[in-house]
Design an enzyme around this catalytic site. Structure first.
Site, mmCIF file in Angstrom:
data_model
loop_
_atom_site.group_PDB
_atom_site.id
_atom_site.type_symbol
_atom_site.label_atom_id
_atom_site.label_comp_id
_atom_site.label_asym_id
_atom_site.label_seq_id
_atom_site.Cartn_x
_atom_site.Cartn_y
_atom_site.Cartn_z
ATOM 1 N N LYS A 1 -7.449 7.484 -19.692
ATOM 2 C CA LYS A 1 -7.690 8.099 -20.995
ATOM 3 C C LYS A 1 -6.452 7.940 -21.897
ATOM 4 O O LYS A 1 -6.140 6.835 -22.274
ATOM 5 C CB LYS A 1 -8.098 9.569 -20.810
ATOM 6 C CG LYS A 1 -9.138 9.779 -19.695
ATOM 7 C CD LYS A 1 -10.479 9.115 -19.986
ATOM 8 C CE LYS A 1 -11.402 9.036 -18.774
ATOM 9 N NZ LYS A 1 -11.634 10.279 -18.046
ATOM 10 N N ASP B 1 -5.600 19.497 -13.748
ATOM 11 C CA ASP B 1 -6.013 18.240 -14.367
ATOM 12 C C ASP B 1 -5.534 18.297 -15.822
ATOM 13 O O ASP B 1 -6.071 19.035 -16.643
ATOM 14 C CB ASP B 1 -7.540 18.097 -14.279
ATOM 15 C CG ASP B 1 -8.041 16.757 -14.840
ATOM 16 O OD1 ASP B 1 -7.332 16.159 -15.659
ATOM 17 O OD2 ASP B 1 -9.151 16.339 -14.461
ATOM 18 N N TYR C 1 -14.450 18.369 -15.091
ATOM 19 C CA TYR C 1 -14.935 16.986 -15.217
ATOM 20 C C TYR C 1 -16.083 16.717 -14.229
ATOM 21 O O TYR C 1 -15.995 17.089 -13.051
ATOM 22 C CB TYR C 1 -13.755 16.044 -14.961
ATOM 23 C CG TYR C 1 -14.132 14.588 -15.002
ATOM 24 C CD1 TYR C 1 -14.427 13.967 -16.204
ATOM 25 C CD2 TYR C 1 -14.212 13.843 -13.832
ATOM 26 C CE1 TYR C 1 -14.789 12.634 -16.247
ATOM 27 C CE2 TYR C 1 -14.561 12.497 -13.866
ATOM 28 C CZ TYR C 1 -14.853 11.907 -15.073
ATOM 29 O OH TYR C 1 -15.208 10.592 -15.105
ATOM 30 N N ARG D 1 0.840 -1.204 0.000
ATOM 31 C CA ARG D 1 0.000 0.000 0.000
ATOM 32 C C ARG D 1 0.876 1.256 0.000
ATOM 33 O O ARG D 1 0.523 2.278 -0.571
ATOM 34 C CB ARG D 1 -0.988 -0.010 1.180
ATOM 35 C CG ARG D 1 -1.777 1.281 1.293
ATOM 36 C CD ARG D 1 -3.165 1.134 1.951
ATOM 37 N NE ARG D 1 -3.230 0.198 3.053
ATOM 38 C CZ ARG D 1 -2.764 0.432 4.290
ATOM 39 N NH1 ARG D 1 -2.181 1.561 4.592
ATOM 40 N NH2 ARG D 1 -2.878 -0.499 5.226
HETATM 41 C C1 LIG Z 1 -11.957 10.594 -16.741
HETATM 42 C C2 LIG Z 1 -11.514 11.869 -16.158
HETATM 43 C C3 LIG Z 1 -11.314 12.006 -14.777
HETATM 44 C C4 LIG Z 1 -11.608 10.890 -13.784
HETATM 45 O O1 LIG Z 1 -10.738 9.823 -13.944
HETATM 46 P P1 LIG Z 1 -11.141 8.281 -13.670
HETATM 47 O O2 LIG Z 1 -9.912 7.562 -14.086
HETATM 48 O O3 LIG Z 1 -12.344 7.970 -14.493
HETATM 49 O O4 LIG Z 1 -11.415 8.172 -12.216
HETATM 50 C C5 LIG Z 1 -10.871 13.234 -14.307
HETATM 51 N N1 LIG Z 1 -10.640 14.272 -15.144
HETATM 52 C C6 LIG Z 1 -10.826 14.178 -16.468
HETATM 53 C C7 LIG Z 1 -10.550 15.354 -17.331
HETATM 54 C C8 LIG Z 1 -11.274 12.978 -17.021
HETATM 55 O O5 LIG Z 1 -11.476 12.897 -18.346
#
Ligand SMILES: *Cc1c(COP(=O)(O)O)cnc(C)c1O
Length: 361
Positions: free
Chosen positions: A175, A150, A77, A25
Site C-alpha cells: 500500500k 497493523d 482487514y 531465505r
Molecule cells: C492489504 C492489507 C493487508 C494485506 O497485505 P497484502 O500485502 O495484500 O498481503 C493487511 N492489512 C491491511 C490493513 C491491508 O490494507
C-alpha cells in the site's frame, strides 16, 4: 543505492567460518537494507521483510502455541479475518474473540488465561475507526499479552506504535510504503531483540521472505513516502470536506474531520490522518455503479495507497467474503464507497468526483 543481490547462497571464507549471509531465505543484503531502514522509521530494533502483508501476519501467529487465544476487533482487514477464522482456528487450534476495541472494558472482559495476543488495526478499513494505543498497551501490560498493530493505513510517517509500547508493528508495504502499486510486500518491526529473533527463526523456517527485487523497489518507494503522504493527505482532506457538503452524500468517514467520533484520539496519537476516506452514497447499488463507471481520474480497483487515486467498493471487493448480514452488522452497506487519494492535482480529483456524482440518478 543498495545493489540487488540475487545470490541465494554465499561463499564461506573457510571451513566453519560462515559470515552474516549464508542462504537467502534467512538473510539477503538487499532485504537487510530495507529491514534496517524500516526498523529506524518505526523506532524499532529489528525489521523483517516478507513476500506480502499476509505472510507477515501469518508469521506473527507462528509465535503462538496450539490453543492460544487472540483478541481482535471484528472490522479488521478481510484477509486477516479469513486467516484467523477460516484457517488458524482449524490448523493451529487458535481461538479468537472479536470485540469492540473502542471500549477497552469490553477487551478486558474477553481476556482468558490462554490469551496471548491483542491484534489491532488503526485506522481500520474501510470505516477508519481509531483504536487507543496507550489504553491497549496498558491493558496488555497488566495481563502480560503481546500487542501487534497493523499500521498499514497510517505508515510510520503518521503513527509509530512501538513508541507507545506496542510489541510488533505489521505493514502491508503493498500500500503506502511501496506506494506505486507495483510491488507486493509485508513487514514486521519489533522493539525487543529477543522477540525479533523468534520471528526471524519462524520466518526462516516458514519461508515467506521478500525477494531482493521487491526489497529494492520497496526501499525506493520509501524515499518519497513522506512527500507522498503529505500530498495524498492534503488531497484527502480536501475530498473529505467537499464530500461532507454534497447533497448526494449521506455520511463521510475520515479521522481528519471534526465530525469523526474519534477525531480527538486520532489527533493525539497520530501525526496526520492518512489518505483513505470512505463515504455513504445516497442511493442503491445501481447508483454506486453509475458513480463508479463515470469516474475518469479515479480508477476502479482493489487496493489503496499508490500515487494514482483509486475507488473501491467494500461490499463487492475487500469485504465480499462476508455474508450480507455480517456486513450490515459491521456497518458496511452496499452504498459505502472507499477512496484512496493519490498525488494528482486536488481540483482534478474534485472535478472527477463532481462529474461522477452528477451521473448518479
Ligand atoms: C492489504 C492489507 C493487508 C494485506 O497485505 P497484502 O500485502 O495484500 O498481503 C493487511 N492489512 C491491511 C490493513 C491491508 O490494507
Amino acid at each position: 543505492m543498495p545493489p540487488i543481490y540475487t545470490s541465494t547462497t554465499y561463499r564461506q571464507a573457510a571451513f566453519g567460518e560462515s559470515g552474516d549471509y549464508v542462504y537467502s531465505r534467512s538473510a539477503n543484503p538487499t532485504r537487510s537494507a530495507l529491514e534496517r531502514c524500516v526498523a529506524d522509521l518505526e523506532s524499532g530494533v529489528r525489521g523483517l521483510a516478507f513476500s506480502s502483508g499476509m505472510a507477515a501476519t501469518a508469521t506473527v501467529l507462528e509465535l503462538l502455541d496450539t490453543g492460544a487465544h487472540v483478541i481482535a476487533p471484528a472490522d479488521i482487514y478481510g484477509g486477516t479475518l479469513r486467516l484467523f477464522k477460516q484457517v488458524r482456528t482449524r490448523t493451529s487450534a487458535l481461538e479468537f474473540s472479536f470485540v469492540n476495541f473502542c471500549d477497552i472494558a469490553e477487551v478486558e472482559k474477553a481476556i482468558q488465561p490462554s490469551t496471548r495476543l491483542l491484534w489491532i488495526e488503526t485506522p481500520t478499513n474501510p470505516l477508519l475507526r481509531i483504536m487507543d494505543l496507550e489504553a491497549t498497551v496498558a491493558l496488555a501490560r497488566q495481563h502480560d499479552l503481546l500487542v501487534c498493530v497493523d499500521n498499514t493505513f497510517a505508515t510510520p510517517c503518521l503513527q509509530r506504535p512501538l513508541e507507545f509500547g506496542c510489541d510488533i508493528v505489521m505493514h502491508s508495504t503493498t500500500k503506502f510504503i511501496g506506494g506505486h502499486s507495483d510491488v507486493l510486500g509485508g513487514l514486521l518491526i519489533v522493539a525487543d531483540d529477543e522477540l525479533g529473533k523468534q520471528i526471524l527463526s519462524m520466518r526462516s523456517v516458514a519461508g515467506g521472505v521478500a525477494g531482493p527485487f521487491d526489497a529494492y523497489l520497496t526501499l525506493r518507494g520509501i524515499k518519497t513516502l513522506a512527500l507522498r503522504m503529505e500530498r495524498q493527505e492534503s488531497n484527502t482532506m480536501a475530498i473529505a470536506r467537499w464530500l461532507e457538503e454534497h447533497d448526494k452524500v449521506e455520511r463521510v468517514y475520515y479521522p481528519g474531520l471534526p465530525s469523526h467520533p474519534q477525531h480527538d484520539l486520532a489527533s493525539r496519537q497520530m501525526d496526520g490522518f492518512g489518505a483513505v476516506v470512505s463515504f455513504v452514497l445516497r442511493g442503491n447499488l445501481a447508483a454506486v455503479g453509475a458513480f463508479m463507471n463515470a469516474l475518469e481520474v479515479f480508477t476502479l480497483a482493489e487496493s489503496l495507497g499508490g500515487v494514482e487515486s483509486l475507488a473501491g467498493h467494500p461490499a463487492t471487493m475487500s469485504h465480499s467474503n462476508l455474508p450480507p448480514a455480517e456486513r450490515v452488522a459491521l456497518n458496511i452497506p452496499d452504498n459505502l464507497i472507499r477512496l484512496s487519494a493519490g498525488i494528482e492535482d486536488a481540483d482534478d480529483l474534485l472535478t472527477d468526483l463532481d462529474c461522477a456524482l452528477s451521473a448518479v440518478g
